[in-house]
Design a protein around this motif. Sequence first.
Motif, mmCIF file in Angstrom:
data_model
loop_
_atom_site.group_PDB
_atom_site.id
_atom_site.type_symbol
_atom_site.label_atom_id
_atom_site.label_comp_id
_atom_site.label_asym_id
_atom_site.label_seq_id
_atom_site.Cartn_x
_atom_site.Cartn_y
_atom_site.Cartn_z
ATOM 1 N N ALA A 181 -4.435 3.848 -4.545
ATOM 2 C CA ALA A 181 -4.492 3.115 -4.430
ATOM 3 C C ALA A 181 -5.721 1.958 -4.524
ATOM 4 N N VAL B 236 -6.913 0.398 2.393
ATOM 5 C CA VAL B 236 -5.812 0.557 2.960
ATOM 6 C C VAL B 236 -6.325 1.320 4.580
ATOM 7 N N VAL C 122 0.788 -0.869 -0.410
ATOM 8 C CA VAL C 122 -0.262 0.091 0.257
ATOM 9 C C VAL C 122 0.763 1.356 0.154
#
Length: 537
Positions: free
Chosen positions: A437, A419, A23
């Motif tokens: 992301a 995330v 991440v």
Amino acid sequence: MDVSGASGQPRSGDDQPTDHPAVPTPPPPAAEAPAPTEDGPDTDTAATGTPDSNTPGPEAARTEEPKDETPETTGTTAPKTEPHETGADEAGADQAEADRAGADKAETDGAKTPEGAPDTAADTHETHRTPAHTEPPTGPAPGMAKGEPPRPPKEPGGGILMGRPFGVPVYVAPSWFLVAALITWVFGGQLDRVLPELGAARYLVSLFFAVAFYASVLVHELAHTVAAIRFKLPVRRIQLQFFGGVSEIEKEAETPGREFVLAFVGPLLSLVLAGLFYLAMKPVQPGTVPGVLLAGLMVSNLIVAAFNLLPGLPLDGGRMLRAVVWKITGKPMSGTVAAAWVGRALAVAVLVGLPLLNSSGGLGGGTEESGGMDTVTDALLAAILAAIIWTGAGNSLRMARLREHLPELRARTLTRRAVPVETDTPLSEALRRANAAGARALVVVDADGHPLSLVRESAIVGVPEHRRPWVPVSGLAQDLTDDMRVSAELSGEELLDALRAAPATEYLVVENTGEIYGVLSAADVERAFVKAMARPS
């Protein structure tokens, strides 16, 4: 099925996890964020860096690879300090508290799991996401002691618990007391003709007969239970109710041979009981209370065996017919359809034929002996039996169709990419990271990476956009419980059982290693469930 993850690369069809990049961590802020003025924070959308599409939700899902460059924003990253540290007045803090309260109030009924007919049937391919790739935390999760045993499953309920033979709970439904009173009254009237000297004591004898009869029904159901346990099929409970008993076996037999045996053992044991009562009658004088009781139990078990051997669902004979058709065609669904329609035809035959057969003397009574009340009673009994058989056949069809499509529900393919964010992260910053992301969910973690809570999607929607830089994600999150952690390997009935055990709007999906895979939304499961059920069998 062609499924793509959040990285934009095709995922393999075996639903195995692929290697994902870690991440991305947010870049450090270029400069200290300016303190809000007394007029409140700037309401310009660009300054917050969180346009409407930043809200994680179905309409904001991104499946393409995030670009290397920083996402386009006209301002700096959202301030990470509380408003009082940047000079905001007390009114701004009060407003933030009000925003959080409004977000909590915006909670919807999304915690419902698909037990019935959910509302929508939207496409769920958009929800297939690869996980946020995080390292599994070491040590026990917060709120759980090391080595703490899992919580026992909740009791299924269904009446008065009478015992647990073979570990299976046996319940007596409230309707049993009604049928016990009915049997006591009817059998008491027959005893008055056979043994008039008993007087009022005949009703005690009749009550004993009612209890003994349902004990025989329990033995019938225990035969199914023992066979199911022998075949390693979980049995949820046994329930004695108005028209007999039910053994709730949670899974189907794997082969038609096992299905046939599982259905046949019940009527077989009823026939064995009838034979035992017949043998017990031999040394007993016919005109006595024991003789009458044994004769009644013998006849009642013969009736139970014969009725259950009728070849139509939901009766045992219908399951035997299903097994035969399954064996011939190789398709369990074909066997279910055939046995269900035979069951419906049988319901019509019972509705029409039982009163005619009784009035014509085919069941032991003559037409001269039949009165108007007896005719009404026979018609009512036939209507109740026909309704039970008809609805049972329809339910068997629906359950077979459900089980045919349930394997399409897999936690791994329905999970949203997530995330991790810390508790004091502003909502606007958390949304920026999620969009960067390609994620659609937020997991609140502590400093060691342990997941603490899940940010509710409905709560995010309830926060005005211009307040998001001043609202921490912890105020919008729901604390994680052990039941809200589900394995990425769950699918079908196991997945639905896990969601029913802890109703919530979102669930944390984890790998067997403890690594966070993502967040599963109950709304996504509902949509996938409806879509699967809408497909023709």
